[in-house]
Design an enzyme around this catalytic site. Structure first.
Site, PDB file in Angstrom:
ATOM      1  N   ASP A  62      19.117  14.283  96.849  1.00  0.00           N
ATOM      2  CA  ASP A  62      18.785  15.664  97.122  1.00  0.00           C
ATOM      3  C   ASP A  62      17.554  15.835  98.121  1.00  0.00           C
ATOM      4  O   ASP A  62      17.394  16.506  99.114  1.00  0.00           O
ATOM      5  CB  ASP A  62      18.356  16.333  95.881  1.00  0.00           C
ATOM      6  CG  ASP A  62      19.582  16.496  94.881  1.00  0.00           C
ATOM      7  OD1 ASP A  62      20.709  15.737  95.180  1.00  0.00           O
ATOM      8  OD2 ASP A  62      19.460  17.346  94.049  1.00  0.00           O
TER       9      ASP A  62
ATOM     10  N   SER B 265      19.053  23.189  94.607  1.00  0.00           N
ATOM     11  CA  SER B 265      17.714  24.268  94.798  1.00  0.00           C
ATOM     12  C   SER B 265      16.232  23.772  94.381  1.00  0.00           C
ATOM     13  O   SER B 265      15.313  24.236  95.359  1.00  0.00           O
ATOM     14  CB  SER B 265      17.981  25.435  94.079  1.00  0.00           C
ATOM     15  OG  SER B 265      18.031  25.159  92.643  1.00  0.00           O
ATOM     16  N   SER B 266      16.080  23.008  93.555  1.00  0.00           N
ATOM     17  CA  SER B 266      15.096  22.497  93.351  1.00  0.00           C
ATOM     18  C   SER B 266      14.382  21.357  94.274  1.00  0.00           C
ATOM     19  O   SER B 266      12.996  21.462  94.689  1.00  0.00           O
ATOM     20  CB  SER B 266      14.718  21.824  91.819  1.00  0.00           C
ATOM     21  OG  SER B 266      15.761  20.651  91.671  1.00  0.00           O
ATOM     22  N   ALA B 267      15.410  20.717  94.803  1.00  0.00           N
ATOM     23  CA  ALA B 267      15.103  19.788  95.978  1.00  0.00           C
ATOM     24  C   ALA B 267      14.529  20.577  97.070  1.00  0.00           C
ATOM     25  O   ALA B 267      13.433  20.306  97.900  1.00  0.00           O
ATOM     26  CB  ALA B 267      16.062  19.098  96.223  1.00  0.00           C
TER      27      ALA B 267
ATOM     28  N   GLY C  68      19.628  25.931  89.690  1.00  0.00           N
ATOM     29  CA  GLY C  68      20.348  25.151  88.570  1.00  0.00           C
ATOM     30  C   GLY C  68      21.950  25.257  89.093  1.00  0.00           C
ATOM     31  O   GLY C  68      22.879  25.033  88.265  1.00  0.00           O
TER      32      GLY C  68
ATOM     33  N   GLY D 187      23.497  23.328  91.237  1.00  0.00           N
ATOM     34  CA  GLY D 187      24.092  21.855  91.464  1.00  0.00           C
ATOM     35  C   GLY D 187      23.879  21.894  93.144  1.00  0.00           C
ATOM     36  O   GLY D 187      24.477  20.919  93.578  1.00  0.00           O
ATOM     37  N   LEU D 188      23.397  22.896  93.742  1.00  0.00           N
ATOM     38  CA  LEU D 188      23.427  22.803  95.442  1.00  0.00           C
ATOM     39  C   LEU D 188      22.030  22.560  95.794  1.00  0.00           C
ATOM     40  O   LEU D 188      21.547  22.522  96.913  1.00  0.00           O
ATOM     41  CB  LEU D 188      23.610  24.297  95.804  1.00  0.00           C
ATOM     42  CG  LEU D 188      24.961  24.762  95.435  1.00  0.00           C
ATOM     43  CD1 LEU D 188      25.065  26.105  95.645  1.00  0.00           C
ATOM     44  CD2 LEU D 188      25.804  23.834  95.893  1.00  0.00           C
TER      45      LEU D 188
HETATM   46  O1  PMV Z   1      21.956  18.588  90.269  1.00  0.00           O
HETATM   47  P1  PMV Z   1      21.603  18.248  91.646  1.00  0.00           P
HETATM   48  O2  PMV Z   1      22.379  18.935  92.471  1.00  0.00           O
HETATM   49  O3  PMV Z   1      20.314  18.248  91.936  1.00  0.00           O
HETATM   50  O4  PMV Z   1      22.309  16.753  91.751  1.00  0.00           O
HETATM   51  C1  PMV Z   1      21.674  15.570  91.298  1.00  0.00           C
HETATM   52  C2  PMV Z   1      22.322  14.409  91.736  1.00  0.00           C
HETATM   53  C3  PMV Z   1      22.430  13.300  90.553  1.00  0.00           C
HETATM   54  O5  PMV Z   1      23.036  12.087  91.121  1.00  0.00           O
HETATM   55  C4  PMV Z   1      23.207  13.775  89.465  1.00  0.00           C
HETATM   56  C5  PMV Z   1      20.723  12.912  90.148  1.00  0.00           C
HETATM   57  C6  PMV Z   1      20.108  12.435  91.468  1.00  0.00           C
HETATM   58  O6  PMV Z   1      18.752  12.508  91.240  1.00  0.00           O
HETATM   59  O7  PMV Z   1      20.624  11.801  92.068  1.00  0.00           O
END
Ligand code: PMV
Length: 307
Positions: free
Chosen positions: A130, A87-89, A82, A84-85
């Site tokens: 991601d 991690s889930s991807a 969570g 924003g880097l």
């Molecule tokens: O929250 P993150 O780092 O997985 O970023 C997602 C990027 C978005 O553009 C907000 C969503 C997406 O699926 O592209």
């Protein structure tokens, strides 16, 4: 046993707009998630029974792409979830790579496509940025100019051409707010705003224009111009309602020592990124303002087999 690893990423420009099929630039970073997978009598993740709520990405990947029975799955990594880097991807990509290996049919494009379908299923709305960055590594440019994309992903009336992007060595400092912010609700919030107002539509268009320009600045190595565009991109993301006081504070604290700074990823918490040639001073400023700094290296390999 199969062991894989996949990198996290930072989005340099264009997040949220990319969900609407607009361009974006992302780079893999040297924070990796490792995943080991072994056939077993039942499904476990880090010793716990597989749970739809806690392991939603793994469950979705198994439901869609694995027919082989129980697995003992273990994950470990440097990527705060969570944050924003990505991690889930990274988790999804590393796991999909591992099950393709167990099935004896690995293919980079297939991992990127499958991992995107998993994110889409779990988040409801997503772009392939991601998952493509984590699969391919280095840099990627979505829907930019140029022929010969790595792959093209289409969904309804949206289309994303994913291109390889050579990434110069740049100092990037990430500042993590410590606030866990799931992507799905933020993406849904922007969509509601977009559907209701022309202002939000224009803001998305403006982000798209800045990102196109950013691509040129990146190519010519114009860090001053690129930094300015990043800071403007942050303001537009704030207007869309995806920043927060903690992110704004870390961006403000970094700017005196940076070419530019912005939130990275979905926002609402998570992380910001600063483009700087004074990384130590930026790290210090982030720490002083309550964030956790990570000095990251770009230009790293995508998903790979470790064992
Ligand atoms: O929250 P993150 O780092 O997985 O970023 C997602 C990027 C978005 O553009 C907000 C969503 C997406 O699926 O592209």
């Amino acid at each position: 046993m199969v062991v894989t690893s996949a990198p996290g990423k930072l989005i340099l420009m264009g997040e949220h707009a990319v969900v609407f099929g607009k361009p974006a630039i992302a780079m893999a970073v040297d924070l990796r998630l490792r995943c080991s997978v072994e056939r077993a009598g039942r499904y476990t993740v880090n010793g716990h029974p597989l749970d739809r709520r806690y392991h939603s990405y793994i469950v979705s990947a198994i439901d869609q792409f694995w027919k082989g029975g129980g697995l003992d799955i273990r994950t470990i990594g440097d990527l705060p979830s969570g944050s924003g880097l990505g991690s889930s991807a990274a988790l999804t990509v590393a796991f999909v790579r591992a099950i393709e290996e167990l099935d004896g049919k690995y293919d980079e494009e297939s991992v990127a496509r499958r991992a995107f379908l998993v994110e889409l299923h779990v988040q409801g709305r997503a772009s392939p940025i991601d998952t493509s960055a984590s699969t391919h590594g280095h840099g990627i440019l979505i829907s930019g100019e140029g022929n010969d994309p790595l792959w093209t992903i289409e969904l309804g009336d949206r289309r994303w051409d994913v291109h390889h992007l050579d990434v110069p060595q740049m100092s990037m400092v990430i500042g993590y707010t410590g606030i866990h912010a799931p992507t799905g609700p933020l993406v849904a919030k922007v969509k509601r705003y977009y559907d209701r107002t022309n202002f939000a539509k224009e803001t998305i268009e403006e982000i798209a224009d800045l990102t196109e320009e950013g691509q040129t600045r990146l190519k010519t190595g114009d860090v001053v111009g690129l930094g300015e565009l990043m800071t403007r991109n942050h303001k537009l993301l704030s207007i869309l309602g995806v920043s927060c006081p903690e992110l704004n504070r870390l961006v403000r604290a970094s700017l005196p020592y940076s070419y530019g700074a912005k939130l990275t990823g979905s926002g609402g918490g998570g992380s910001m990124v600063a483009l700087t040639d004074e990384p130590e001073r930026v790290c210090e400023a982030i720490r002083r303002h309550g964030g956790t700094p990570f000095l990251v290296r770009t230009g790293v390999e995508g998903v790979r087999l470790e064992k």
